[in-house]
Design an enzyme around this catalytic site. Structure first.
Site, PDB file in Angstrom:
ATOM      1  N   SER A 106       0.829  -1.208   0.000  1.00  0.00           N
ATOM      2  CA  SER A 106       0.000   0.000   0.000  1.00  0.00           C
ATOM      3  C   SER A 106       0.865   1.261   0.000  1.00  0.00           C
ATOM      4  O   SER A 106       1.924   1.300   0.623  1.00  0.00           O
ATOM      5  CB  SER A 106      -0.888  -0.003   1.248  1.00  0.00           C
ATOM      6  OG  SER A 106      -1.532   1.248   1.405  1.00  0.00           O
ATOM      7  N   TYR A 129      -1.867   5.785  -4.563  1.00  0.00           N
ATOM      8  CA  TYR A 129      -2.873   6.849  -4.467  1.00  0.00           C
ATOM      9  C   TYR A 129      -2.253   8.076  -5.115  1.00  0.00           C
ATOM     10  O   TYR A 129      -1.077   8.363  -4.876  1.00  0.00           O
ATOM     11  CB  TYR A 129      -3.204   7.183  -3.008  1.00  0.00           C
ATOM     12  CG  TYR A 129      -4.119   6.190  -2.337  1.00  0.00           C
ATOM     13  CD1 TYR A 129      -5.430   6.008  -2.788  1.00  0.00           C
ATOM     14  CD2 TYR A 129      -3.687   5.441  -1.245  1.00  0.00           C
ATOM     15  CE1 TYR A 129      -6.272   5.103  -2.173  1.00  0.00           C
ATOM     16  CE2 TYR A 129      -4.534   4.534  -0.621  1.00  0.00           C
ATOM     17  CZ  TYR A 129      -5.819   4.366  -1.091  1.00  0.00           C
ATOM     18  OH  TYR A 129      -6.657   3.473  -0.485  1.00  0.00           O
ATOM     19  N   THR A 155      -5.206   2.833  -7.534  1.00  0.00           N
ATOM     20  CA  THR A 155      -6.543   2.815  -6.930  1.00  0.00           C
ATOM     21  C   THR A 155      -7.362   3.983  -7.454  1.00  0.00           C
ATOM     22  O   THR A 155      -6.955   5.138  -7.322  1.00  0.00           O
ATOM     23  CB  THR A 155      -6.445   2.864  -5.392  1.00  0.00           C
ATOM     24  OG1 THR A 155      -5.799   1.660  -4.958  1.00  0.00           O
ATOM     25  CG2 THR A 155      -7.828   2.919  -4.753  1.00  0.00           C
ATOM     26  N   LYS A 230      -7.293  -0.431 -10.391  1.00  0.00           N
ATOM     27  CA  LYS A 230      -7.963  -1.124  -9.285  1.00  0.00           C
ATOM     28  C   LYS A 230      -9.193  -0.351  -8.813  1.00  0.00           C
ATOM     29  O   LYS A 230      -9.068   0.782  -8.356  1.00  0.00           O
ATOM     30  CB  LYS A 230      -6.973  -1.285  -8.119  1.00  0.00           C
ATOM     31  CG  LYS A 230      -7.550  -1.935  -6.876  1.00  0.00           C
ATOM     32  CD  LYS A 230      -6.480  -2.056  -5.790  1.00  0.00           C
ATOM     33  CE  LYS A 230      -6.985  -2.768  -4.563  1.00  0.00           C
ATOM     34  NZ  LYS A 230      -7.891  -1.918  -3.760  1.00  0.00           N
ATOM     35  N   HIS A 254     -13.051  -1.894  -3.009  1.00  0.00           N
ATOM     36  CA  HIS A 254     -12.223  -1.384  -1.904  1.00  0.00           C
ATOM     37  C   HIS A 254     -12.598  -2.072  -0.592  1.00  0.00           C
ATOM     38  O   HIS A 254     -12.665  -1.442   0.461  1.00  0.00           O
ATOM     39  CB  HIS A 254     -12.401   0.142  -1.777  1.00  0.00           C
ATOM     40  CG  HIS A 254     -11.180   0.864  -1.276  1.00  0.00           C
ATOM     41  ND1 HIS A 254     -10.421   1.673  -2.086  1.00  0.00           N
ATOM     42  CD2 HIS A 254     -10.587   0.900  -0.052  1.00  0.00           C
ATOM     43  CE1 HIS A 254      -9.411   2.181  -1.354  1.00  0.00           C
ATOM     44  NE2 HIS A 254      -9.504   1.713  -0.131  1.00  0.00           N
TER      45      HIS A 254
END
Length: 367
Positions: A106, A129, A155, A230, A254
């Site tokens: 992440s 992100y 994402t 994603k 998510h």
């Protein structure tokens, strides 16, 4: 107590973790309808097993973006793993490597890309992100690439953070002894205590709400890593992902943490697979807790699945050994499901091996 399936780790994690941390990992958005549905939708898909097939040898290996892995079960990005266990992402990386599968780190990890790379060899993807400050993004992508990461999982379902009421009640904030390691030393504001969820406030301040398909193109200009999109749930967006040059799609809601009342990912999967027309691989995350779930996803056209919560719950319970055990249990269950369905390799798993709700109305015509 001996753990015999993946679900049992959740109860152990609940006993071990502070309430704020467990709630952060476990909860979904608003009414948590999609959270429940991510699991329940799997239970409405039934098998049509084929018999009297020699299943003495079963091959579960597969290739993802050109990388050979031992099984179509990979690790999804989950934030702040050191809240679950002091070893955090280090333990997850080692467990994934031992199982010869892919780990996705992440952006909001409590270990940096360099630290995770230092755990040794392994195929790793980096979840991204997109921050308002594009220099930060470019820097981060370059660091991931230098650290040997092989793909970006972008994402796309988080222009704002979903309303996670448990986090609001608990005024969720990253514990003081931890930091978002990938952003250490960058002046990006801290995740402070707020009257709300500290994470929601942080996202509102940092994450770019203007993110659009043109940014997927922009990312391709700054990195040679393939980009997985994603957070796709519709045929329309699957077609746009193909057009924008994505290397693959992850069908994801998510973990039911963003928009409530979207369908379970397993329910959205077939629509996305059909729209992708085999041009790029489609993966799934959300609700996978059994080897039978993995088989169902592959029967509906997924090239593989990613697991999230089972990783943080097993990490909280038993550290690296827990994550290894989760991967092993899912592997063993998946192998057994293949054998009992009459499949000896992943290409043997077809749409005819399952029956979904929608099929019940047109079963006869399909046989």
């Amino acid at each position: 107590m001996e753990v015999t399936n993946v679900m049992e780790y959740e109860a152990i994690a609940k006993q071990k973790l502070p309430k704020m941390v467990f709630d952060y990992y476990a909860s979904g958005a608003e009414d948590q309808w999609t959270l429940k549905e991510n699991r329940e939708a799997f239970s409405r898909i039934l098998f049509r097993p084929r018999i009297l097939i020699d299943v003495s040898k079963i091959d579960m290996t597969t290739t993802v973006l050109g990388f050979k892995i031992s099984m179509p079960i990979m690790i999804a990005p989950t934030a702040m793993q050191k809240m679950a266990h002091p070893d955090g992402e280090y333990a997850t990386a080692r467990a994934a490597s031992a199982a010869n599968t892919i780990m996705t780190l992440s952006s909001w990890a409590t270990s940096s890309v360099e630290e995770v790379a230092s755990t040794g060899p392994g195929i790793r993807f980096f979840q991204l992100y997109v921050y308002k400050d594009r220099n930060v993004v470019a820097q981060l992508v370059r660091r991931a690439e230098r650290a040997g990461f092989k793909a970006i999982a972008l994402t796309v379902d988080t222009p704002r953070l979903g309303r996670r009421e448990a986090d609001i009640k608990n005024r969720f904030v990253l514990p003081p002894f931890l930091t978002l390691k990938n952003f250490e030393g960058l002046d990006l504001g801290k995740m402070d205590k707020s009257n709300d969820s500290g994470l929601a406030s942080y996202v509102a301040g940092q994450i770019d709400r203007s993110l659009s398909w043109k940014d997927v193109k922009w990312l391709q200009t700054i990195t040679s890593m393939p980009i997985l999109v994603k957070g796709v749930l519709t045929a329309e967006d699957a077609r746009l992902a193909v057009q924008s040059g994505a290397a693959g799609i992850i069908v994801s809601n998510h973990g039911a943490r963003q928009l409530d009342y979207v369908p379970a990912t397993i329910s959205a999967l077939e629509e996305v697979v059909k729209a992708a027309q085999g041009r790029i691989p489609v993966f799934l995350d959300g609700g996978v807790r059994r080897g039978t779930d993995v088989f169902k996803a592959l029967a509906l056209g997924a090239s593989g699945v990613f697991i999230g919560r089972p990783v943080v719950f097993s990490l909280a319970a038993e550290g690296e050994a827990g994550v290894r055990k989760v991967l092993q249990m899912l592997r063993d269950e998946f192998e057994l499901t293949m054998a009992l369905s009459g499949c000896t390799s992943l290409k043997d798993i077809t749409r005819n091996h399952i029956i979904t709700e929608s099929d019940k109305y047109r079963t006869v015509s399909r046989l």
